[in-house]
Design a protein around this motif. Structure first.
Motif, mmCIF file in Angstrom:
data_model
loop_
_atom_site.group_PDB
_atom_site.id
_atom_site.type_symbol
_atom_site.label_atom_id
_atom_site.label_comp_id
_atom_site.label_asym_id
_atom_site.label_seq_id
_atom_site.Cartn_x
_atom_site.Cartn_y
_atom_site.Cartn_z
ATOM 1 N N SER A 166 0.830 -1.212 0.000
ATOM 2 C CA SER A 166 0.000 0.000 0.000
ATOM 3 C C SER A 166 0.862 1.259 0.000
ATOM 4 O O SER A 166 0.564 2.222 -0.719
ATOM 5 C CB SER A 166 -0.938 0.015 1.217
ATOM 6 O OG SER A 166 -1.869 -1.025 1.114
ATOM 7 N N GLU A 209 1.060 4.335 -2.935
ATOM 8 C CA GLU A 209 0.951 5.764 -2.605
ATOM 9 C C GLU A 209 2.193 6.524 -3.068
ATOM 10 O O GLU A 209 2.086 7.622 -3.614
ATOM 11 C CB GLU A 209 0.741 5.953 -1.103
ATOM 12 C CG GLU A 209 -0.519 5.324 -0.555
ATOM 13 C CD GLU A 209 -1.816 5.843 -1.148
ATOM 14 O OE1 GLU A 209 -1.838 6.917 -1.770
ATOM 15 O OE2 GLU A 209 -2.834 5.148 -0.983
ATOM 16 N N GLU A 219 -5.638 14.755 -5.101
ATOM 17 C CA GLU A 219 -6.083 13.445 -4.632
ATOM 18 C C GLU A 219 -7.498 13.501 -4.076
ATOM 19 O O GLU A 219 -8.303 12.615 -4.316
ATOM 20 C CB GLU A 219 -5.127 12.895 -3.561
ATOM 21 C CG GLU A 219 -3.987 12.132 -4.121
ATOM 22 C CD GLU A 219 -4.434 11.017 -5.032
ATOM 23 O OE1 GLU A 219 -5.038 10.024 -4.571
ATOM 24 O OE2 GLU A 219 -4.189 11.128 -6.242
ATOM 25 N N LEU A 238 -10.547 11.396 -5.599
ATOM 26 C CA LEU A 238 -11.290 10.441 -4.780
ATOM 27 C C LEU A 238 -12.763 10.804 -4.672
ATOM 28 O O LEU A 238 -13.623 9.922 -4.693
ATOM 29 C CB LEU A 238 -10.662 10.349 -3.388
ATOM 30 C CG LEU A 238 -9.313 9.632 -3.340
ATOM 31 C CD1 LEU A 238 -8.614 9.904 -2.017
ATOM 32 C CD2 LEU A 238 -9.480 8.138 -3.592
ATOM 33 N N CYS A 254 -15.383 8.169 -5.525
ATOM 34 C CA CYS A 254 -16.039 7.523 -4.383
ATOM 35 C C CYS A 254 -17.236 8.277 -3.819
ATOM 36 O O CYS A 254 -17.940 7.743 -2.981
ATOM 37 C CB CYS A 254 -15.037 7.348 -3.240
ATOM 38 S SG CYS A 254 -13.520 6.543 -3.692
ATOM 39 N N HIS A 314 -14.366 9.440 0.948
ATOM 40 C CA HIS A 314 -12.962 9.471 0.550
ATOM 41 C C HIS A 314 -11.989 9.770 1.683
ATOM 42 O O HIS A 314 -10.795 9.621 1.515
ATOM 43 C CB HIS A 314 -12.760 10.513 -0.550
ATOM 44 C CG HIS A 314 -12.880 11.909 -0.034
ATOM 45 N ND1 HIS A 314 -14.092 12.497 0.221
ATOM 46 C CD2 HIS A 314 -11.936 12.820 0.308
ATOM 47 C CE1 HIS A 314 -13.893 13.720 0.692
ATOM 48 N NE2 HIS A 314 -12.605 13.930 0.760
ATOM 49 N N SER A 345 -10.945 8.369 4.474
ATOM 50 C CA SER A 345 -9.996 7.325 4.883
ATOM 51 C C SER A 345 -8.915 7.120 3.829
ATOM 52 O O SER A 345 -7.734 6.979 4.164
ATOM 53 C CB SER A 345 -10.716 5.998 5.136
ATOM 54 O OG SER A 345 -11.573 6.125 6.237
ATOM 55 N N ALA A 346 -9.306 7.089 2.566
ATOM 56 C CA ALA A 346 -8.331 6.892 1.488
ATOM 57 C C ALA A 346 -7.372 8.073 1.414
ATOM 58 O O ALA A 346 -6.161 7.888 1.241
ATOM 59 C CB ALA A 346 -9.043 6.692 0.156
ATOM 60 N N ARG A 392 -4.944 7.908 4.255
ATOM 61 C CA ARG A 392 -3.939 6.881 3.991
ATOM 62 C C ARG A 392 -2.836 7.429 3.087
ATOM 63 O O ARG A 392 -1.656 7.203 3.322
ATOM 64 C CB ARG A 392 -4.627 5.668 3.358
ATOM 65 C CG ARG A 392 -3.967 4.373 3.606
ATOM 66 C CD ARG A 392 -4.762 3.146 3.154
ATOM 67 N NE ARG A 392 -5.746 3.325 2.119
ATOM 68 C CZ ARG A 392 -7.071 3.364 2.326
ATOM 69 N NH1 ARG A 392 -7.558 3.242 3.539
ATOM 70 N NH2 ARG A 392 -7.896 3.514 1.323
ATOM 71 N N THR A 393 -3.225 8.177 2.066
ATOM 72 C CA THR A 393 -2.245 8.784 1.156
ATOM 73 C C THR A 393 -1.360 9.768 1.904
ATOM 74 O O THR A 393 -0.137 9.717 1.798
ATOM 75 C CB THR A 393 -2.960 9.498 -0.011
ATOM 76 O OG1 THR A 393 -3.704 8.535 -0.761
ATOM 77 C CG2 THR A 393 -1.980 10.217 -0.918
#
Length: 157
Positions: free
Chosen positions: A41, A45, A87, A91, A95, A100, A102-103, A106-107
């Motif tokens: 993951s 990224e 980003e 997202l 989405c 979005h 959480s994604a 994470r990035t």
């Protein structure tokens, strides 16, 4: 082939695309040990971020493997914010507006982790860290809103 073997294969393949300092980060996470799925993951990224740097002329290199530490260190707050906005918008269109977070977190966490590593956990031949300026400390992760749910029948007590 086990799932972990598949992740390992993909990580090794992605490492061929990365500059040496990203590969050192990945190898350092193997010693923790971090799960190979998590390392994969991170790789996704990093590739996204480095490609964005190249496509937006943050670096002079078309090949992400050639992005230098100096170019990483010279990324401005405004440029990093532009990446985060890019980003977020990507997202949201993919989405929906509320799914979005959480994604995106994470990035941001992956990018912060790489910068923290380069500024705090590396050592060159002179005993100095690879970078001294950490632009990622100026970018913050947005906390996901939580809905407060009360147990059934607790209203009015």
């Amino acid at each position: 082939m086990s799932e972990n073997h598949g992740y390992r294969y993909n990580v090794n393949k992605l490492m061929l695309e990365f500059p040496y300092y990203v590969n050192e980060f990945i190898q350092s996470k193997d010693t923790v040990p971090l799960s190979i799925a998590s390392i994969y993951s991170y790789c996704l990224e990093f590739r996204k971020y480095l490609k964005w740097m190249s496509e937006n002329n943050i670096t002079t290199h078309a090949n992400i493997k050639e992005i230098t530490l100096k170019e990483m260190e010279n990324v401005t707050k405004r440029e990093l914010e532009a990446f985060v906005l890019h980003e977020r918008l990507r997202l949201e269109s993919k989405c929906g507006s509320n799914t979005h977070t959480s994604a995106l977190n994470r990035t941001i966490a992956a990018i912060k982790s790489l910068y923290n590593y380069l500024c705090e956990q590396t050592e060159d031949s002179n005993g100095n860290t690879y970078m001294t300026r950490n632009v990622s400390r100026l970018i913050h992760i947005r906390k996901k809103k939580r809905n407060l749910t009360l147990p059934c029948g607790s209203i009015g007590r």
